[in-house]
Design an enzyme around this catalytic site. Structure first.
Site, short mmCIF file in Angstrom:
data_model
loop_
_atom_site.label_atom_id
_atom_site.label_comp_id
_atom_site.label_asym_id
_atom_site.label_seq_id
_atom_site.Cartn_x
_atom_site.Cartn_y
_atom_site.Cartn_z
CD GLU A 1 -11.87 0.00 6.55
OE1 GLU A 1 -13.08 0.83 6.24
OE2 GLU A 1 -11.19 -0.72 5.83
CB CYS B 1 15.88 -30.00 -8.21
SG CYS B 1 15.71 -29.58 -6.85
CB CYS C 1 20.51 -27.93 -4.86
SG CYS C 1 18.76 -27.67 -4.98
CE1 TYR D 1 -14.19 -1.25 16.99
CE2 TYR D 1 -12.50 -1.32 16.87
CZ TYR D 1 -13.09 -1.42 17.35
OH TYR D 1 -12.75 -1.62 19.02
CD GLU E 1 -12.87 9.04 13.42
OE1 GLU E 1 -12.73 8.02 12.44
OE2 GLU E 1 -13.33 9.25 13.61
CB CYS F 1 18.68 -32.35 -5.95
SG CYS F 1 18.99 -30.81 -7.40
CE1 TYR G 1 -2.91 2.52 -6.88
CE2 TYR G 1 -3.49 4.05 -4.89
CZ TYR G 1 -4.10 2.82 -6.53
OH TYR G 1 -4.92 4.03 -6.29
CG ASP G 2 -1.08 5.01 0.20
OD1 ASP G 2 -1.82 4.90 -0.90
OD2 ASP G 2 -0.80 4.83 1.06
NE ARG H 1 -13.88 3.15 -2.12
CZ ARG H 1 -12.80 3.49 -2.07
NH1 ARG H 1 -12.00 3.78 -0.68
NH2 ARG H 1 -11.58 3.50 -2.65
CG ASP I 1 -1.60 -1.52 1.29
OD1 ASP I 1 -1.86 -1.93 0.34
OD2 ASP I 1 -3.14 -1.02 1.92
CB CYS J 1 19.22 -26.04 -7.81
SG CYS J 1 18.55 -27.75 -8.56
CB SER K 1 -10.08 7.04 -1.14
OG SER K 1 -9.74 8.22 -2.57
CE LYS L 1 -3.11 5.58 3.79
NZ LYS L 1 -2.75 4.69 2.32
CG ASP M 1 -4.90 -2.07 5.68
OD1 ASP M 1 -5.40 -1.68 5.31
OD2 ASP M 1 -3.74 -2.10 5.81
CE LYS N 1 -6.89 5.28 5.47
NZ LYS N 1 -6.78 3.66 4.59
S1 IVH Z 1 -13.26 8.52 6.91
C1 IVH Z 1 -15.19 10.16 3.71
N1 IVH Z 1 -12.25 7.14 8.78
O1 IVH Z 1 -10.03 4.32 5.21
C2 IVH Z 1 -14.17 9.76 4.58
N2 IVH Z 1 -12.59 6.53 6.53
O2 IVH Z 1 -8.77 5.95 1.70
C3 IVH Z 1 -14.44 8.32 4.46
N3 IVH Z 1 -11.01 4.47 6.65
O3 IVH Z 1 -11.68 2.33 2.91
C4 IVH Z 1 -13.46 7.46 5.44
N4 IVH Z 1 -10.48 3.42 8.73
O4 IVH Z 1 -12.85 2.76 4.89
C5 IVH Z 1 -12.28 6.66 7.64
N5 IVH Z 1 -11.42 5.38 11.27
C6 IVH Z 1 -11.77 5.91 9.60
C7 IVH Z 1 -11.35 4.52 8.66
C8 IVH Z 1 -11.65 5.32 7.18
C9 IVH Z 1 -10.94 3.28 7.90
C10 IVH Z 1 -11.29 3.37 5.07
C11 IVH Z 1 -12.26 3.51 4.28
C12 IVH Z 1 -11.90 3.73 2.85
C13 IVH Z 1 -10.49 4.66 3.23
C14 IVH Z 1 -10.48 5.69 2.59
#
Ligand code: IVH
Length: 709
Positions: free
Chosen positions: A195, A455, A431, A245, A135, A434, A55-56, A158, A52, A449, A101, A337, A139, A137
């Site tokens: 989530e 093998c 190896c 949650y 809060e 083998c 990607y980010d 989603r 991730d 090998c 997101s 992040k 996963d 985040k």
């Molecule tokens: S708020 C409009 N709060 O993160 C704002 N999202 O990129 C909506 N996620 O897949 C999201 N923990 O499900 C919010 N405490 C949290 C979160 C949270 C995980 C996830 C969310 C989404 C992604 C957002």
């Protein structure tokens, strides 16, 4: 491939700020399709190739590039979309309010910038200080729950943000999610978002149980979660320790909620919905918020579930409403992040594993340590070079890292007074499976090998690959059965599978008439998977499903591929010198040629690709007027080293579009060598042959305005 993006976001920012518009366009030409590809792998195929954070960071670079040159925003840019595409086998679940997101921040300064942006936008209306909610985040998988008059009537993933998939049947099995809300008054309709996730310990326990039953372990909690939620049959979800949650809202009808985000969450918990109230906090301004984000980062190793970041939200919902949304993210919230968690532990030993291509990979055996909430007792060491670079000794203390869903890795050795006196970790000479003498082919990092088809370790891995989904897709031939077939001596190479019959299979333990018959049928069906799959099944090192398909579409026939020179192979888009050399070496090996022949004899089809489906050869063979006049037309280029801005595949594409040729090795016929950083033997050879050596800037100049179509 060139490393996609720096691991330090500040370095990316600095690089992007130096790019000309043209360079930015080139970079986007690589970055956008690449991000779209990773999106597809993640959302549609549940098979991410990168973690991730990578990607980010790539996404961040995209945002920076687009902010610098708004004219370059491409129509296919992922910034214009909200998420992955819905998959389609479940009923569609439209969201009345799009599920968005979050934008990302990687440093305290970026959180301050977030605060600054909000202030600028609010202008006069901005309060002295803006209180934020922080809060964890989580996963897992984002889910929307709909309650009508307090009754759970809908649940969806989603999806692409506008339409997800209906997963109510699975959500109803999650004990943490109430079927009915309690309270008076209740809203007539409310959509709650949150989530669904696996807490770590139950996840591990479930995996242990799976293993004990002979099933495959889930690689990581998040993918397992998404996969379970999207099953048609709810018994999988019912048997999984999934929980939930709530963290945000879609819309609320028939009731006013309090004007603070956290107070709204408290309201939800009073109605019976689970909210992460142990972790959620409110802070008067951005500096206090930053302190809490750091504190949460330090805490996360001790949490019973995984968080990969902190979410910072403007707590005042009236301010949220003024701030509003961008295309795919709210302006009032951001995700901070965290870097992948690291811990220190002791190296107890090293195992050398032999893969399908004979590559021998070292694996560190560690004193068990908790990292990112999971107990880790082994980690990858990649290859011999990595071992040398680490200067790893038995008994050393090492820093290990676990980035979300990727395999834990040893990052570095913590050098102490005894390090120098400890025995070094070195590769074995032979190896472990083998006993054959191991080899390191010239110019390669991997130790192999060479006993390819005899093998036992390679054979086992090779068969697993052969029957896998991207290759021959033979259902019902799992790891255990492969072991049985090998042990019984019934199969010594993939082509032997096609000789198996029902009576022979029935001699194996726990194989009955019916399963034997369905296996024989599945094997028979696999004869016609098409050239791409059959080629992928051969197990050529570095040639997976996608490369096999590219090769098939380019050359059209197996014979053409088998006879192609490394230079001809390297002309295929995305195939570098290394892969080209591997393919050539594979087909030069009489052992593999013989196996191809045996597969053909066994009726496996390697059908020609019809002309009209093959990859058009483009400008190099059909130069248009502009390309013909370019200084590049008819010239042969070799690319080496890492170019400052262009990915090699991109440089190649543009040279081809301009009517030039790109080959893999330097010869007297080469017109130019384009050299980047860390150019090696090709540079020496070009110097010796007095071939002009140019850098990327000179290449870009020669390319002028010519773009690939
Ligand atoms: S708020 C409009 N709060 O993160 C704002 N999202 O990129 C909506 N996620 O897949 C999201 N923990 O499900 C919010 N405490 C949290 C979160 C949270 C995980 C996830 C969310 C989404 C992604 C957002």
């Amino acid at each position: 491939m060139q490393h996609p993006v720096e691991s330090d976001p500040a370095a990316t920012r600095a690089r992007v700020s130096r790019l000309s518009q043209e360079q930015a366009a080139d970079r986007l030409a690589w970055l956008v399709p690449e991000l779209n590809r990773h999106n597809r792998l993640y959302h549609r195929e549940s098979a991410p190739e990168i973690d991730d954070r990578t990607y980010d960071l790539m996404y961040r670079e995209l945002e920076l590039l687009e902010a610098r040159y708004p004219a370059l925003v491409r129509e296919d840019s992922p910034t214009l979309r909200v998420g992955g595409d819905p998959v389609g086998h479940l009923a569609p679940f439209p969201h009345r309010t799009p599920m968005l997101s979050l934008g990302n921040a990687f440093s305290a300064d970026e959180l301050r910038e977030f605060d600054g942006r909000i202030r600028r936008q609010l202008g006069e209306a901005a309060p002295e200080s803006i209180p934020f909610a922080v809060e964890g985040k989580l996963d897992g998988a984002a889910v929307e729950l709909v309650y009508e008059d307090g009754v759970l009537t809908g649940a969806g993933t989603r999806g692409d943000g506008a339409v997800g998939e209906d997963i109510l049947h699975n959500v109803k099995t999650i004990r943490a999610i109430p079927r009915r809300l309690h309270g008076d008054p209740l809203p007539s309709r409310i959509s709650v978002r949150g989530e669904v996730f696996f807490p770590l310990e139950p996840f591990e326990a479930m995996n242990d149980a799976r293993e004990a039953r002979g099933e495959k372990r889930f690689e990581n909690p998040r993918n397992a979660c998404a996969g379970t939620l999207r099953k048609k049959d709810p018994s999988f979800a019912a048997a999984s320790p999934l929980t939930f949650y709530a963290h945000s809202f879609g819309e609320v009808e028939g009731l006013e909620l309090p004007g603070s985000h956290l107070a709204q969450l408290v309201q939800l918990s009073e109605w019976g919905l689970p909210v992460n109230s142990d972790l959620n906090t409110r802070h008067p301004d951005i500096e206090e918020t930053i302190l809490r984000v750091a504190e949460l980062g330090a805490l996360r190793n001790d949490l019973p579930y995984e968080i990969d970041g902190a979410v910072v939200k403007v707590d005042d919902t009236a301010l949220q409403a003024v701030l509003g949304f961008l295309t795919r993210t709210p302006r009032w919230a951001i995700a901070f992040k965290y870097p992948p968690p690291q811990v220190h532990t002791v190296l107890r030993g090293v195992e050398f594993q032999v893969g399908r291509t004979g590559k021998v990979t070292p694996r560190a055996i560690l004193a068990p340590a908790r990292v990112g909430g999971v107990t880790v007792s082994s980690a990858t060491l990649h290859n011999a070079d990595h071992l040398t670079r680490l200067d790893l000794r038995y008994g050393d203390t090492v820093a290990i890292e676990r980035a979300g869903d990727v395999i834990p890795k040893v990052d570095r050795v913590i050098v102490d007074a005894d390090h120098a006196g400890r025995p070094a970790v070195t590769y074995p000479d032979t190896c472990p499976a083998c006993g054959t003498h191991l080899e390191r082919p010239e110019g390669e990092v991997d130790i192999r090998c060479p006993n390819s088809l005899s093998c036992p370790a390679q054979l086992h891995a090779g068969l697993r690959h052969f029957v896998s989904r991207g290759a021959m897709d033979i259902d019902g031939l799992g790891t255990k059965l492969i072991t049985q077939l090998l042990d019984a001596g019934l199969v010594r190479r993939p082509s032997d599978l096609y000789r198996l019959d029902v009576p022979t299979l029935c001699t194996l333990e726990r194989v009955g008439q019916r399963s034997a018959q369905s296996l024989v049928d599945a094997i028979a069906r696999s004869r016609d998977r098409g050239l791409g799959h059959a080629l992928a099944a051969l197990g050529i090192p570095e040639v997976g499903e996608a490369t096999a398909r590219d090769l098939s579409l380019w050359f059209g026939t197996l014979d053409a591929i088998m006879e192609a020179s490394p230079e001809a192979l390297a002309e295929v888009h995305g195939i570098g010198d290394k892969v080209a050399a591997r393919v050539r070496r594979f087909f030069d090996d009489p052992v593999f040629r013989a196996e191809v022949e045996r597969l053909r004899q066994a009726g496996v089809a390697f059908p020609d690709v019809p002309e009209e489906r093959r990859t058009p050869r483009g400008a190099s063979e059909d130069p248009d007027a502009e390309a013909a006049t370019s200084p590049i037309a008819g010239r042969t280029f070799v690319l080496t080293g890492t170019l400052p801005t262009l990915a090699r595949s991109e440089a190649k594409k543009r040279i081809l579009a301009a009517g030039g040729k790109v080959t893999g090795s330097v010869s007297k016929r080469t017109h130019y060598l384009v050299a980047g950083d860390a150019a090696g033997s090709k540079l020496d050879k070009a110097k010796k042959l007095e071939i002009p050596i140019i850098d990327e800037a000179a290449l870009l100049e020669m390319l002028g305005s010519i773009q690939p179509d």
